[in-house]
Design an enzyme around this catalytic site. Structure first.
Site, PDB file in Angstrom:
ATOM      1  N   LYS A   1       0.677  -1.413  -0.057  1.00 55.64           N
ATOM      2  CA  LYS A   1       0.163   0.321   0.041  1.00 55.64           C
ATOM      3  C   LYS A   1       0.989   1.355   0.014  1.00 55.64           C
ATOM      4  O   LYS A   1       1.785   1.393   0.815  1.00 55.64           O
ATOM      5  CB  LYS A   1      -0.915  -0.002   1.381  1.00 55.64           C
TER       6      LYS A   1
ATOM      7  N   SER B   1      -9.582   2.048   3.149  1.00 58.36           N
ATOM      8  CA  SER B   1      -8.741   2.598   2.242  1.00 58.36           C
ATOM      9  C   SER B   1      -7.702   1.613   1.413  1.00 58.36           C
ATOM     10  O   SER B   1      -7.191   2.491   0.486  1.00 58.36           O
ATOM     11  CB  SER B   1      -8.014   4.054   2.967  1.00 58.36           C
TER      12      SER B   1
ATOM     13  N   SER C   1      -9.743  -0.400   7.136  1.00 52.10           N
ATOM     14  CA  SER C   1      -9.115  -0.468   5.992  1.00 52.10           C
ATOM     15  C   SER C   1      -8.629  -1.376   5.299  1.00 52.10           C
ATOM     16  O   SER C   1      -8.137  -1.634   4.194  1.00 52.10           O
ATOM     17  CB  SER C   1      -8.211   0.701   5.897  1.00 52.10           C
TER      18      SER C   1
HETATM   19  N1  GLN Z   1     -13.151   4.316   6.658  1.00 56.21           N
HETATM   20  C1  GLN Z   1     -12.095   4.418   7.771  1.00 56.21           C
HETATM   21  C2  GLN Z   1     -11.821   6.000   7.376  1.00 56.21           C
HETATM   22  O1  GLN Z   1     -12.341   6.595   6.696  1.00 56.21           O
HETATM   23  C3  GLN Z   1     -11.172   3.743   7.851  1.00 56.21           C
HETATM   24  C4  GLN Z   1      -9.852   4.202   7.322  1.00 56.21           C
HETATM   25  C5  GLN Z   1      -8.534   3.451   7.667  1.00 56.21           C
HETATM   26  O2  GLN Z   1      -8.829   2.278   8.267  1.00 56.21           O
HETATM   27  N2  GLN Z   1      -7.432   3.736   7.318  1.00 56.21           N
HETATM   28  O3  GLN Z   1     -11.225   6.382   8.319  1.00 56.21           O
END
Ligand code: GLN
Length: 451
Positions: free
Chosen positions: A52, A131, A155
């Protein structure tokens, strides 16, 4: 070579950057030759892995999905390897490149990336989740064998659920975050995204362990997690939170509900004891998370000031340099979170929001402690719905945040959690298993039966 060709032809937008192919092929040949000589090439010898793009790989660009780190005038090159990357390399892995993500890992659909949205290989009209959407799509589309994601509030697990792959968020402290671009430091954790539970266990074997550069990484003994697979679930106590299916949680779709029920029946027929548990503060999890995560993000992102990293705007004086660089570099969701987080931490509102959220976080953690007195693991859906359509929720951030209802408590409490593909007759559905701190063995034991 085959993987590099596949990445070149990829139509999902999974990768942001790919490593130099000559170098990679030379590395691959080196491993083949060493193997032919009978040398040990490591547990991941020659295995192609994607990272990532908020995790540093030395000598290559790292963007965090943001223009602030990747504009022509300010392309940021990682000066060192993240500890997880050092470990993967030492185990013989081949790093293919960096995958797309929501900007600074903020999002649930990968639509917040400055490098464009990612398409879900299961249905290219739909989002891959976020994400870590690029990592999930890369694994699902067979562009790599495994990928790294980061999980602050789901995410890793949510994109795994949307793409029909396996995603593990280890216990907070299990894996070093040195070299991960911080989003919310009290929640962030790096973990593997794979096609099978066994691959996830093999990856954790390599990734786990304390790190002198990350004071939150803990010195707890690692184990060989492949030993937890195939143990069966005879006598395993599985808790099902009543709040996940009740009126407190809106919008659990019938197909996801049915998949969870079918999974529970299967586990029960194999000797597991299914039991209802209660996590009474579930309904406050989304609000608590979005207060704490934005507060921490506003502070972590203060370092992107146009001076130290990345994009630098034209300006006559310092204040203008900060303001213009940040206004030009950050996308709309990141700006929204910085504003929200700064507000939450500001004098006069701190007690009402930040401090209150910290207290509720403790209550959510206690909910789990109490539940784990009665059961070994907790099982539920990873997400309320299957993957939604590209563009469907982009105009309604709150609707997007509510998608995180099942994944974020795990981060607030620091628990290990996995998403594995559950039974479905249509789009992929994720089943989530949570366990007490540092009990990844139980997570793997239960997950290997569902898969
Ligand atoms: N959807 C969550 C957010 O927008 C999770 C993000 C993550 O785990 N990096 O913060």
């Amino acid at each position: 070579a085959q993987y590099l060709d596949a990445i070149k032809e990829d139509t999902h937008g999974a990768f942001i950057s790919v490593v130099d192919s000559d170098e990679l092929l030379a590395q691959a040949r080196g491993i083949d030759e060493a193997r032919a000589r009978g040398e040990d090439t490591g547990v991941l010898g020659g295995v192609p892995i994607a990272i990532k793009d908020n995790i540093c790989v030395k000598g290559g660009p790292v963007s965090a999905g943001s223009k602030i780190l990747d504009q022509a005038d300010g392309r940021f090159i990682s000066p060192y390897d993240a500890t997880v990357v050092t470990k993967l390399k030492a185990a013989g892995a081949l790093i293919l490149g960096k995958t797309n993500l929501d900007e600074f890992a903020m999002g649930s659909s990968n639509e917040n990336s400055a490098f464009g949205a990612v398409k879900n290989p299961a249905d290219p009209e739909r989002v891959p989740g976020g994400s870590s959407g690029g990592s999930a799509a890369a694994v699902a589309a067979n562009l790599c064998v495994a990928a790294l994601g980061s999980d602050t509030g789901g995410s890793i697990r949510q994109p795994a659920a949307f793409t029909g792959t396996v995603g593990l968020k280890p216990t907070y402290g299990r894996v070093s975050r040195f070299g991960l671009i911080a989003f919310a430091s009290s929640l962030d954790q790096i973990g593997p995204m794979t096609r099978t539970v066994e691959d996830a266990a093999l990856m954790l074997n390599v990734l786990a362990g304390p790190c002198p550069h990350d004071m939150t990484s803990m010195d707890v003994p690692s184990e060989d997690w492949t030993q937890s697979l195939g143990r069966g679930v005879e006598g395993l106590k599985i808790g099902v939170p009543k709040e996940y299916f009740g009126p407190g949680v809106e919008g659990l779709s019938p197909e996801v509900r049915a998949s969870v029920q079918e999974t529970l029946q299967r586990l029960e027929s194999q000797g597991a004891q299914i039991q209802e548990v209660s996590l009474p503060h579930t309904k406050y999890a989304v609000a608590t998370y979005y207060l704490l995560a934005t507060a921490e993000a506003s502070s972590n992102l203060a370092r992107f000031d146009g001076v130290r990293y990345g994009h630098r705007a034209e300006a006559r004086e310092l204040q203008e340099l900060y303001t213009k660089s940040r206004s030009e570099g950050f996308g709309p969701e990141v700006k929204r979170r910085i504003m929200l987080g700064t507000y939450v931490l500001s004098a006069g509102f701190y007690d009402a929001y930040y401090k209150k959220a910290q207290s509720v976080r403790t209550l959510i953690t206690r909910d789990f402690e109490n539940a784990f007195k009665a059961v070994d693991v907790i099982l539920g859906p990873t997400t309320p719905n299957v993957a939604f359509r590209l563009g469907e929720k982009t105009n309604d951030p709150l609707q997007m945040y509510l998608e995180d209802i099942f994944t974020i408590s795990c981060n607030l409490a620091g628990l290990p959690g996995i998403s594995v593909p559950g039974p479905t007759s249509g789009l992929p559905i994720g089943i989530q298993i949570l366990a007490p701190h540092f009990r990844e063995d139980l997570v793997f034991q239960a997950a290997s039966v569902i898969e």
